[in-house]
Design an enzyme around this catalytic site. Sequence first.
Site, PDB file in Angstrom:
ATOM      1  N   ARG A  20      51.258  13.875  24.133  1.00  0.00           N
ATOM      2  CA  ARG A  20      51.428  12.717  23.257  1.00  0.00           C
ATOM      3  C   ARG A  20      51.079  13.143  21.838  1.00  0.00           C
ATOM      4  O   ARG A  20      49.951  13.509  21.560  1.00  0.00           O
ATOM      5  CB  ARG A  20      50.552  11.532  23.672  1.00  0.00           C
ATOM      6  CG  ARG A  20      51.063  10.208  23.065  1.00  0.00           C
ATOM      7  CD  ARG A  20      50.091   9.051  23.291  1.00  0.00           C
ATOM      8  NE  ARG A  20      48.894   9.242  22.527  1.00  0.00           N
ATOM      9  CZ  ARG A  20      47.655   8.918  22.954  1.00  0.00           C
ATOM     10  NH1 ARG A  20      47.486   8.372  24.128  1.00  0.00           N
ATOM     11  NH2 ARG A  20      46.602   9.139  22.197  1.00  0.00           N
ATOM     12  N   GLU A  29      47.339  14.477  15.652  1.00  0.00           N
ATOM     13  CA  GLU A  29      47.050  15.527  16.640  1.00  0.00           C
ATOM     14  C   GLU A  29      48.105  15.464  17.736  1.00  0.00           C
ATOM     15  O   GLU A  29      48.863  14.500  17.837  1.00  0.00           O
ATOM     16  CB  GLU A  29      45.667  15.322  17.273  1.00  0.00           C
ATOM     17  CG  GLU A  29      45.564  14.035  18.068  1.00  0.00           C
ATOM     18  CD  GLU A  29      44.459  14.034  19.122  1.00  0.00           C
ATOM     19  OE1 GLU A  29      43.917  15.100  19.461  1.00  0.00           O
ATOM     20  OE2 GLU A  29      44.156  12.936  19.625  1.00  0.00           O
ATOM     21  N   ASN A  39      48.046  15.566  21.855  1.00  0.00           N
ATOM     22  CA  ASN A  39      47.219  15.573  23.066  1.00  0.00           C
ATOM     23  C   ASN A  39      47.997  16.256  24.169  1.00  0.00           C
ATOM     24  O   ASN A  39      49.177  15.957  24.377  1.00  0.00           O
ATOM     25  CB  ASN A  39      46.917  14.137  23.500  1.00  0.00           C
ATOM     26  CG  ASN A  39      46.195  13.368  22.414  1.00  0.00           C
ATOM     27  OD1 ASN A  39      45.000  13.525  22.221  1.00  0.00           O
ATOM     28  ND2 ASN A  39      46.934  12.549  21.670  1.00  0.00           N
ATOM     29  N   SER A  57      46.602   8.621  27.621  1.00  0.00           N
ATOM     30  CA  SER A  57      46.697   7.379  28.381  1.00  0.00           C
ATOM     31  C   SER A  57      47.570   6.333  27.684  1.00  0.00           C
ATOM     32  O   SER A  57      48.126   6.571  26.617  1.00  0.00           O
ATOM     33  CB  SER A  57      45.299   6.825  28.653  1.00  0.00           C
ATOM     34  OG  SER A  57      44.565   6.809  27.470  1.00  0.00           O
ATOM     35  N   LYS A 113      42.260  21.365  18.414  1.00  0.00           N
ATOM     36  CA  LYS A 113      42.473  21.140  16.975  1.00  0.00           C
ATOM     37  C   LYS A 113      42.680  22.478  16.256  1.00  0.00           C
ATOM     38  O   LYS A 113      43.394  22.566  15.265  1.00  0.00           O
ATOM     39  CB  LYS A 113      41.273  20.418  16.365  1.00  0.00           C
ATOM     40  CG  LYS A 113      40.816  19.164  17.125  1.00  0.00           C
ATOM     41  CD  LYS A 113      41.747  17.986  16.921  1.00  0.00           C
ATOM     42  CE  LYS A 113      41.208  16.690  17.472  1.00  0.00           C
ATOM     43  NZ  LYS A 113      41.477  16.434  18.889  1.00  0.00           N
ATOM     44  N   LYS A 164      36.937  18.108  11.912  1.00  0.00           N
ATOM     45  CA  LYS A 164      37.138  17.877  13.349  1.00  0.00           C
ATOM     46  C   LYS A 164      36.613  19.022  14.204  1.00  0.00           C
ATOM     47  O   LYS A 164      37.003  20.170  13.997  1.00  0.00           O
ATOM     48  CB  LYS A 164      38.635  17.722  13.649  1.00  0.00           C
ATOM     49  CG  LYS A 164      39.305  16.562  12.945  1.00  0.00           C
ATOM     50  CD  LYS A 164      40.720  16.391  13.470  1.00  0.00           C
ATOM     51  CE  LYS A 164      41.395  15.211  12.843  1.00  0.00           C
ATOM     52  NZ  LYS A 164      42.699  14.928  13.460  1.00  0.00           N
ATOM     53  N   GLU A 224      38.091  16.027  22.334  1.00  0.00           N
ATOM     54  CA  GLU A 224      39.081  14.972  22.569  1.00  0.00           C
ATOM     55  C   GLU A 224      38.362  13.682  22.885  1.00  0.00           C
ATOM     56  O   GLU A 224      37.177  13.701  23.234  1.00  0.00           O
ATOM     57  CB  GLU A 224      39.946  15.322  23.783  1.00  0.00           C
ATOM     58  CG  GLU A 224      40.725  16.603  23.681  1.00  0.00           C
ATOM     59  CD  GLU A 224      41.748  16.572  22.582  1.00  0.00           C
ATOM     60  OE1 GLU A 224      42.327  15.500  22.341  1.00  0.00           O
ATOM     61  OE2 GLU A 224      41.961  17.620  21.949  1.00  0.00           O
ATOM     62  N   GLY A 225      39.098  12.589  22.829  1.00  0.00           N
ATOM     63  CA  GLY A 225      38.565  11.348  23.365  1.00  0.00           C
ATOM     64  C   GLY A 225      38.004  10.395  22.327  1.00  0.00           C
ATOM     65  O   GLY A 225      37.537   9.307  22.663  1.00  0.00           O
ATOM     66  N   ARG A 250      48.833   2.054  18.680  1.00  0.00           N
ATOM     67  CA  ARG A 250      47.445   1.575  18.768  1.00  0.00           C
ATOM     68  C   ARG A 250      47.003   1.189  17.365  1.00  0.00           C
ATOM     69  O   ARG A 250      47.348   1.881  16.398  1.00  0.00           O
ATOM     70  CB  ARG A 250      46.532   2.690  19.289  1.00  0.00           C
ATOM     71  CG  ARG A 250      46.811   3.059  20.733  1.00  0.00           C
ATOM     72  CD  ARG A 250      46.056   4.309  21.119  1.00  0.00           C
ATOM     73  NE  ARG A 250      46.449   5.428  20.268  1.00  0.00           N
ATOM     74  CZ  ARG A 250      45.743   6.533  20.122  1.00  0.00           C
ATOM     75  NH1 ARG A 250      44.611   6.695  20.749  1.00  0.00           N
ATOM     76  NH2 ARG A 250      46.185   7.506  19.340  1.00  0.00           N
TER      77      ARG A 250
END
Length: 484
Positions: free
Chosen positions: A125, A149, A151, A156, A312, A374, A378-379, A460
């Site tokens: 993604r 970024e 993923n 999700s 990253k 960064k 992740e997350g 989002r």
Amino acid sequence: MDNCVAFPVDQHLLEDVITQGKDYALTKGIIMRTREQPNSSEVISYAPHVLFPSPVPKHLFEQALAAQEDFNLLMYGVTQDQEFLETALKSAIQVDDFTRKLYEIYEKVHIKGNPAQPINFAMLRADYMFDTARGKETPAEEMKLRQIEINTIASSFAGLGSKLPELHRYNLRNIGESEKAASLPENKAVDGLAKGLVEAWKLYGNEKAAMLFFIEDVSQNIFDQRILEYTIHEVNSSVTTLRRKFSDIVERAVTKDNKLFIDNIEIAVVYFRYGYMPHQYTSEKDWEARLMMEQSLAIKCPSIRFHLVGTKKVQQELSRPGAVERFQNYFPNPAESVQRIRDTFAGLYSFDMGEDGDTTVKRALAEPEKYVMKPQREGGGNNIFGKNITATLEKIGQDEKRAEYILMDRVQPAVIPNYQIRHNTSPELMDMVSELGVFGVIIGKGPNILYNNKAGHLLRTKSICHDDGGVAAGAAVLDSPYLV
Ligand code: ADP
Ligand code: MG
């Protein structure tokens, strides 16, 4: 940018639209377990969302979709390039234990070893924001697509996100703006991912073997995964799906002749929805289990190589002059693909020790508000912004620990009002920013690409009070684009 409704909405009308929207979400399965009881399906609520779709510049939406297959190929190319990966991650793995552990599995299985499974698979993604060159007044047509970024593991919300356009269409109908629904694109994200997973399952070549969802200990967002699971069954009714936690795998998974079994069921595909954060590995046994899966004949989504390519650090190294071009043999039309990819890059800078890294430190200290720092994580919730960049760099000083991080230009996204609808929280009109994700599926074997598709999108949106954080982290909520 023009909103699809005028804010604020009249109080009576607002309450009515919200009440109806909540029922719609619950009826149609746009749901989540609650924060209070995240492992129980006895109590559920509607998933957090914005009441109306947020405006997204149409040309940028199309640009992001058009670049997805290029990015799939680029990332695939990196997984095949040991020299690039080694050079890119050399400094980071010296100071970041988590990345090093992943790298050691890669080295053991793919460089020194002889992997049982040549199929290389990931569902990606790519996330973007829309940068405003001239601040608040920037018209949509002057905004720029900027990649935040890519993923490569556990991305999700394809399941729930695919259902947002219908909820928003319903809310627009209830506010008397039905005609705006024509500007809400369909979202086939979950179908795309389900097809990709089934494609990988077929390549395994045993109808009896199952697809394993490698799941979290706490599954508040279980229904997003359930939508994907049920869509897989719709795509191919022969596929058996299982859900198992890390501890189940540690205790009960075994390999026989390289085949992976759990509870005596042979596993064709391991789909990781967990295992992307350091704390998720609680002991050496968990690492041994990850190694065992990577060594096995099961097809991993993602392979350890794709997991590493999602760091990253790799993103930053790919932004160097000539780096994308290194992978041009993967593109049917190299010049166009390279251009589409490069057109989305924000400035990215290395902190590796040496002149280059020293310049990055100076750059960040001079204008910290213009950058994001960064780590290899992740997350959500790990990035460093503004004054904290200065504090962090001053603390690190000349230590090589700075190579844990990369620096990125801070995107200034358009600020848009919307009502945030969250379980047990009164609806609030707030200033928000959006992030668009585009899903992609790529499967290959060595240098040969077997399957390359884009697979829908995800919007989002979060309050401007949060610098960082996604839906799972509690900052962002689900949205769908209103194309302008
Ligand atoms: P993670 O892997 O934790 O999701 P991201 O790179 O996606 O890391 O960053 C997390 C969040 O931080 C993003 O969703 C976005 O809100 C914010 N962010 C990250 N990079 C930038 C940037 N360059 N400009 C502005 N905001 C950013
Ligand atoms: Mg992110």
